[in-house]
Design a protein around this motif. Structure first.
Motif, PDB file in Angstrom:
ATOM      1  N   GLY A 113       0.818  -1.208   0.000  1.00 24.69           N
ATOM      2  CA  GLY A 113       0.000   0.000   0.000  1.00 24.69           C
ATOM      3  C   GLY A 113       0.854   1.260   0.000  1.00 24.69           C
ATOM      4  O   GLY A 113       2.084   1.207  -0.009  1.00 24.69           O
ATOM      5  N   LEU A 114       0.177   2.395   0.016  1.00 22.03           N
ATOM      6  CA  LEU A 114       0.838   3.687  -0.104  1.00 22.03           C
ATOM      7  C   LEU A 114       1.924   3.902   0.953  1.00 22.03           C
ATOM      8  O   LEU A 114       2.993   4.398   0.660  1.00 22.03           O
ATOM      9  N   GLY A 115       1.689   3.504   2.194  1.00 19.02           N
ATOM     10  CA  GLY A 115       2.680   3.694   3.253  1.00 19.02           C
ATOM     11  C   GLY A 115       3.531   2.473   3.516  1.00 19.02           C
ATOM     12  O   GLY A 115       4.163   2.372   4.564  1.00 19.02           O
ATOM     13  N   ALA A 116       3.557   1.535   2.588  1.00 17.99           N
ATOM     14  CA  ALA A 116       4.269   0.271   2.800  1.00 17.99           C
ATOM     15  C   ALA A 116       5.769   0.469   2.923  1.00 17.99           C
ATOM     16  O   ALA A 116       6.352   1.327   2.278  1.00 17.99           O
ATOM     17  N   ASN A 117       6.363  -0.351   3.765  1.00 18.34           N
ATOM     18  CA  ASN A 117       7.817  -0.398   3.891  1.00 18.34           C
ATOM     19  C   ASN A 117       8.241  -1.718   3.258  1.00 18.34           C
ATOM     20  O   ASN A 117       8.243  -2.761   3.905  1.00 18.34           O
TER      21      ASN A 117
END
Length: 166
Positions: A113-117
């Motif tokens: 997702g958008l904030g994935a690390n």
């Protein structure tokens, strides 16, 4: 004057590609969440507490960075005594709300997702895969006999030497 019939279509193609690129950045290129994720979050929300036993490093690397304000950031790992502690295992106790936040963080890292690390995708997947079946066994309206606990430790030493083949 010669008119280029492809000029308008190239512009339209460029606009379409730019739009797709922008949407990709905004929504992330995430995969679908693991099957049962939504139901798992609902079950997790209903528990008073949930314990996770893992290495301190695994806990530290799979929780979000200091820039986020997820509730599970407040959970403090507690070192374990004996052989488990010597191997670097800690126990983290989360409330139901903290567990929901943590599962969302893990899912985001897994799904991209958008904030994935992405640097911790495999670690997050391992943690999620250990927690999910424990949460799945929780029955709504039936208090567990003990606090549900997920243990993320595959390094189990054999009790005795393996017998030699005859």
């Amino acid at each position: 004057m010669l008119i280029n019939p492809f000029r308008g279509s190239r512009r339209a193609t460029a606009v379409a590609l730019a739009t797709i690129a922008a949407l990709t950045l905004v929504t992330g290129c995430g995969d679908d969440p693991p099957p049962g994720h939504s139901e798992r979050l609902q079950k997790a929300a209903g528990v008073a507490s949930f314990k996770i036993t893992c290495t301190k490093d695994l806990w530290d690397r799979t929780k979000p960075g200091a820039t986020t304000q997820d509730s599970h950031e407040d959970a403090k790992p507690r070192g374990l005594a004996g052989a488990a502690g010597e191997r670097g295992l800690v126990e983290v106790t989360l409330t139901g709300a903290q567990l929901v936040d943590y599962l969302k963080t893990l899912e985001e890292d897994i799904s991209g997702g958008l904030g994935a690390n992405r640097s911790v995708e495999e670690l997050s997947r391992r943690m999620y895969d250990a927690i999910a079946p424990v949460v799945d066994r929780i029955e709504k309206g039936k208090p567990p006999a003990e606090v549900p606990q997920a243990v993320v430790d595959d390094a189990v030493a054999p009790v005795s030497p393996a017998p030699s083949p005859s």
